[in-house]
Design a protein around this motif. Structure first.
Motif, mmCIF file in Angstrom:
data_model
loop_
_atom_site.group_PDB
_atom_site.id
_atom_site.type_symbol
_atom_site.label_atom_id
_atom_site.label_comp_id
_atom_site.label_asym_id
_atom_site.label_seq_id
_atom_site.Cartn_x
_atom_site.Cartn_y
_atom_site.Cartn_z
ATOM 1 N N GLN A 148 -5.354 0.009 -4.418
ATOM 2 C CA GLN A 148 -5.195 -1.454 -4.403
ATOM 3 C C GLN A 148 -5.705 -1.997 -3.064
ATOM 4 O O GLN A 148 -5.264 -1.545 -2.002
ATOM 5 N N ILE A 185 -5.722 -5.266 -0.730
ATOM 6 C CA ILE A 185 -5.018 -6.548 -0.566
ATOM 7 C C ILE A 185 -5.604 -7.275 0.641
ATOM 8 O O ILE A 185 -5.648 -6.722 1.742
ATOM 9 N N SER A 220 -8.399 -2.011 -7.562
ATOM 10 C CA SER A 220 -7.875 -3.332 -7.906
ATOM 11 C C SER A 220 -7.921 -4.205 -6.661
ATOM 12 O O SER A 220 -7.745 -3.711 -5.542
ATOM 13 N N PHE A 271 -6.577 -7.908 -4.800
ATOM 14 C CA PHE A 271 -5.653 -9.038 -4.789
ATOM 15 C C PHE A 271 -5.806 -9.760 -3.455
ATOM 16 O O PHE A 271 -5.876 -9.119 -2.413
ATOM 17 N N SER A 319 -4.176 -13.184 -1.266
ATOM 18 C CA SER A 319 -3.237 -14.305 -1.237
ATOM 19 C C SER A 319 -3.126 -14.841 0.178
ATOM 20 O O SER A 319 -3.208 -14.101 1.158
ATOM 21 N N GLU A 341 3.806 -13.329 -1.491
ATOM 22 C CA GLU A 341 2.993 -12.764 -2.589
ATOM 23 C C GLU A 341 2.383 -11.419 -2.174
ATOM 24 O O GLU A 341 2.226 -10.522 -2.997
ATOM 25 N N ASP A 371 5.205 -8.976 -2.481
ATOM 26 C CA ASP A 371 5.444 -8.659 -3.910
ATOM 27 C C ASP A 371 4.404 -7.665 -4.418
ATOM 28 O O ASP A 371 4.738 -6.734 -5.156
ATOM 29 N N LYS A 372 3.159 -7.833 -4.042
ATOM 30 C CA LYS A 372 2.096 -6.924 -4.509
ATOM 31 C C LYS A 372 2.309 -5.519 -3.931
ATOM 32 O O LYS A 372 2.147 -4.521 -4.629
ATOM 33 N N GLU A 384 4.941 -3.994 -5.939
ATOM 34 C CA GLU A 384 4.499 -3.742 -7.337
ATOM 35 C C GLU A 384 3.714 -2.429 -7.460
ATOM 36 O O GLU A 384 3.940 -1.652 -8.359
ATOM 37 N N VAL A 385 2.790 -2.200 -6.514
ATOM 38 C CA VAL A 385 1.900 -1.028 -6.665
ATOM 39 C C VAL A 385 2.324 0.153 -5.779
ATOM 40 O O VAL A 385 1.847 1.267 -5.973
#
Ligand code: DQA
Length: 147
Positions: free
Chosen positions: A4, A6, A44, A46, A48, A53, A56-57, A60-61
């Motif tokens: 991921q 970010i 992936s 993301f 923000s 947020e 939260d990500k 989540e991962v």
């Protein structure tokens, strides 16, 4: 392998924002290239501008993915909460910066997230992200080594 990426605040403006510091390529364009080169990795993305947020990500991962590549932008220098989120999860997190933060203003020399991260990559332009992917691949292949 699942990774991921970010990106934090203002990094949605890559390509337009201070191109002399951050380059003239948008992240979306760069990501297309990354996905072709690393077609064997599930990448992936993301972005923000909102601290909660990003947290939260990470939650989540962070118990499932093989790694997180995090450019927390200016939150790097302010966010105890993102540092705590990184400590709370099990996936290795690599801190990345496009610019060399140590060659810039003093306030960018302190990070609230570095001590919770596996390692830091800073100053290689947008290629900092590909170096982080390579690092996670190495970690994945050498799980038993004390990396
Ligand atoms: C940055 C460096 C931070 O100091 C800055 O606030 C950013 C981008 C980088 O990628 O070089 O937003 O993380």
């Amino acid at each position: 392998m699942k990774i991921q990426i970010i990106n934090g605040p203002n990094l949605n403006l890559l390509g337009k924002r201070e191109p002399e510091v951050y380059g003239d390529q948008s992240f979306e364009e760069y990501l297309e290239g990354l996905k072709k080169i690393y077609s064997n990795i599930e990448l992936s993305y993301f972005q923000s501008n909102i601290e909660g947020e990003i947290i939260d990500k990470i939650h989540e991962v962070g118990f499932e993915y093989d790694g997180i590549i995090l450019n927390a932008g200016a939150y790097t220098h302010t966010s105890i909460a993102i540092g705590d989120a990184i400590k709370s999860v099990t996936s290795p997190v690599i801190e990345v910066h496009i610019s060399n933060v140590y060659a810039r203003e003093e306030f960018r020399h302190h990070s609230y997230i570095s001590s919770s991260c596996k390692g830091i990559i800073s100053g290689f332009g947008i290629y900092s992200y590909s170096l982080a992917i390579k690092a996670l691949q190495e970690i994945g292949q050498n799980r038993k080594l004390p990396l």
